[in-house]
Design a protein around this motif. Structure first.
Motif, PDB file in Angstrom:
ATOM      1  N   GLY A   1       0.693  -1.153   0.185  1.00 24.46           N
ATOM      2  CA  GLY A   1      -0.038   0.010  -0.047  1.00 24.46           C
ATOM      3  C   GLY A   1       0.644   1.112   0.269  1.00 24.46           C
ATOM      4  O   GLY A   1       0.118   2.271  -0.136  1.00 24.46           O
TER       5      GLY A   1
ATOM      6  N   SER B   1       3.179   4.117  -1.555  1.00 26.51           N
ATOM      7  CA  SER B   1       3.287   4.535  -3.035  1.00 26.51           C
ATOM      8  C   SER B   1       4.749   4.308  -3.597  1.00 26.51           C
ATOM      9  O   SER B   1       5.582   4.069  -2.843  1.00 26.51           O
ATOM     10  CB  SER B   1       2.867   6.249  -3.110  1.00 26.51           C
ATOM     11  OG  SER B   1       3.954   7.070  -2.444  1.00 26.51           O
TER      12      SER B   1
ATOM     13  N   GLU C   1       0.356   8.706   1.451  1.00 28.11           N
ATOM     14  CA  GLU C   1       0.733   7.978   0.510  1.00 28.11           C
ATOM     15  C   GLU C   1       0.590   6.607   0.710  1.00 28.11           C
ATOM     16  O   GLU C   1       1.292   5.796   0.237  1.00 28.11           O
ATOM     17  CB  GLU C   1       2.216   8.303  -0.141  1.00 28.11           C
ATOM     18  CG  GLU C   1       2.293   9.834  -0.770  1.00 28.11           C
ATOM     19  CD  GLU C   1       1.812  10.158  -1.985  1.00 28.11           C
ATOM     20  OE1 GLU C   1       1.603   8.895  -2.775  1.00 28.11           O
ATOM     21  OE2 GLU C   1       1.480  11.071  -2.380  1.00 28.11           O
TER      22      GLU C   1
ATOM     23  N   ASP D   1      -2.190   3.319   0.782  1.00 24.98           N
ATOM     24  CA  ASP D   1      -3.352   2.946   0.578  1.00 24.98           C
ATOM     25  C   ASP D   1      -3.905   1.856   1.565  1.00 24.98           C
ATOM     26  O   ASP D   1      -3.378   0.846   1.562  1.00 24.98           O
ATOM     27  CB  ASP D   1      -3.576   2.259  -0.800  1.00 24.98           C
ATOM     28  CG  ASP D   1      -4.762   1.903  -1.245  1.00 24.98           C
ATOM     29  OD1 ASP D   1      -5.626   1.767  -0.550  1.00 24.98           O
ATOM     30  OD2 ASP D   1      -4.897   1.951  -2.533  1.00 24.98           O
TER      31      ASP D   1
ATOM     32  N   LYS E   1      -6.027  -1.233   0.288  1.00 23.60           N
ATOM     33  CA  LYS E   1      -4.884  -1.960  -0.340  1.00 23.60           C
ATOM     34  C   LYS E   1      -4.171  -2.916   0.788  1.00 23.60           C
ATOM     35  O   LYS E   1      -4.113  -4.284   0.659  1.00 23.60           O
ATOM     36  CB  LYS E   1      -4.056  -1.519  -1.052  1.00 23.60           C
ATOM     37  CG  LYS E   1      -3.114  -2.482  -2.099  1.00 23.60           C
ATOM     38  CD  LYS E   1      -2.271  -1.569  -3.067  1.00 23.60           C
ATOM     39  CE  LYS E   1      -1.313  -2.451  -3.918  1.00 23.60           C
ATOM     40  NZ  LYS E   1      -0.494  -1.796  -4.796  1.00 23.60           N
TER      41      LYS E   1
END
Length: 423
Positions: free
Chosen positions: A280, A282, A400, A402, A405
């Protein structure tokens, strides 16, 4: 035979066989170092291009150069705070447990330390910091100098971002190249059990379990300190963003086992970058934080260096004053940052530290030769966990990360483990 298709299981079996081979056939096992080195070299072959492509694509996807500077600044600040904390914890526990008391120097088999003391005494730290910027970018890639590749990649990424639309075709090419190198990595990882076997067999066969006995207290203290650092300090850091350290460790267990078998945190660097993106984080944050962390966020190495220094002081009956111990911390805050870019780094950096302090005999390094290989596993594992936590923390701090996810990946991992268990 479904379990044997699991890389974690295969690496565990390989490590176990390596230990048994080293114990039962030490002479043969001591000759197996090339097997472990071959695997590490295969990994190193793709490290520089993967770091370059990940950083360049991360910066170009980030777009905002101010954001690049902000993420980099946060990462360096985080590294300095956490590694200073690691130094303080190592110093405190070394003074409380006093692993060097009662150790007889004659009872410990030493070795040739001349190459370490010569390099350590001759280290020019101004030259080291100047070395960060490559004079030849091609040479930096050829020699696999992570820090130099990092600097060049950042500058390249900035230059590509400033091209705007004109740079889009090149970015697309780099995207495809990145997939090629990660495909190469997936092929190389088939040999991970072989590398773990060779590395572990060599360690046990070459140094033998008997070398651990005289310095068992030091080893126990170092391992316990790193355990506390990971499960208390790093755990609290992740808890701030409601991330489970245990869940993260389970997700990267294969990489941790590879590091355990090979005694090299570099052997898992590309995989960790890929895993963190999957988890997750970035790509831009992963690309900046992980490579920089391998030079500036070596928590395990930092703990080992300060504890080894205090240990040698205790062995030789040198009573360090508070001022001298604070000086050790100050020196190690600088010297430990050079540990990643120097061959035989642990001993060379330790030698340079002892030379700078001038109160502990540098010859005492011979005491540590027999057990250093066994402690390198703890250093490497702590280093890689520290960089994993740093990346997740910075990603959360930057917005940044997620979360959806992250939850999806961990739920799938749990299902896979349950399927293996049922089978």
């Amino acid at each position: 035979m479904r379990l044997l298709n699991n890389l974690t299981v295969r690496v565990l079996i390989a490590i176990t066989l390596g230990i048994l081979t080293g114990y039962l056939f030490p002479e043969t096992a001591a000759k197996l170092k090339p097997i472990g080195d071959l695997f590490i070299n295969l990994i190193k072959m793709v490290i520089a291009p993967i770091i370059f492509l990940t950083i360049v694509l991360g910066i170009s996807n980030m777009g905002d150069l101010k954001k690049v500077g902000r993420v980099g600044g946060k990462a360096l600040l985080y590294f300095e705070i956490v590694t200073t904390g690691a130094l303080a914890i190592g110093l405190l526990l070394a003074n409380l447990i006093r692993p060097g008391d009662g150790v007889q120097t004659a009872a410990v088999k030493g070795g040739d330390i001349s190459k370490y003391t010569e390099q350590g005494a001759g280290m020019d730290w101004t030259e080291f910091f100047l070395h960060i910027v490559p004079s030849n970018a091609i040479k930096a890639f050829a020699e696999g100098d992570i820090l130099q590749v990092l600097v060049f990649s950042i500058l390249f990424g900035v230059g590509l971002t400033r091209m705007g639309e004109l740079g889009k075709p090149l970015i697309l090419t780099f995207e495809r190249l990145s997939k090629v190198f990660f495909n190469i990595l997936s092929v190389v990882m088939i040999l991970a059990p072989l590398g773990a076997f060779g590395g572990m067999a060599f360690t046990i066969g070459k140094y033998g379990l008997s070398t651990l006995l005289p310095l068992a207290k030091l080893m126990g203290t170092v391992y316990a300190t790193m355990f506390l650092f990971v499960f208390v300090i790093l755990n609290l850091i992740l808890r701030y963003y409601k991330i489970s350290l245990w869940a993260v460790l389970k997700f990267i267990k294969e990489e941790l086992l590879i590091v355990l078998g090979t005694s090299s945190s570099e052997s898992a660097l590309p995989q960790i970058m890929e895993k963190l993106e999957t988890l997750g984080c970035s790509r831009s944050v992963v690309g900046l934080v992980v490579p920089a962390g391998y030079s500036f966020n070596l928590d395990g190495t930092t703990i080992y260096l300060v504890m080894a220094t205090v240990f040698l002081a205790q062995v030789f009956g040198v009573d360090l004053t508070l001022g001298q111990e604070l000086t050790i911390i100050g020196i190690l805050m600088v010297t430990s940052k050079g540990a990643a870019g120097v061959t035989g780094s642990g001993f060379i950096v330790l030698a340079s530290t002892l030379t700078a302090i001038k109160v502990i005999p540098v010859e005492g390094l011979a005491l540590l030769l027999g057990v250093d290989r066994f402690m390198s596993e703890a250093r490497s594992i702590t280093n890689i966990i520290g960089n994993t936590v740093a990346t997740i923390f910075i990603a959360n701090n930057e917005g940044e990360f997620d979360r959806a996810k992250y939850n999806r990946v961990l739920n799938q991992e749990a299902k896979n483990e349950l399927a293996d268990y049922k089978y």
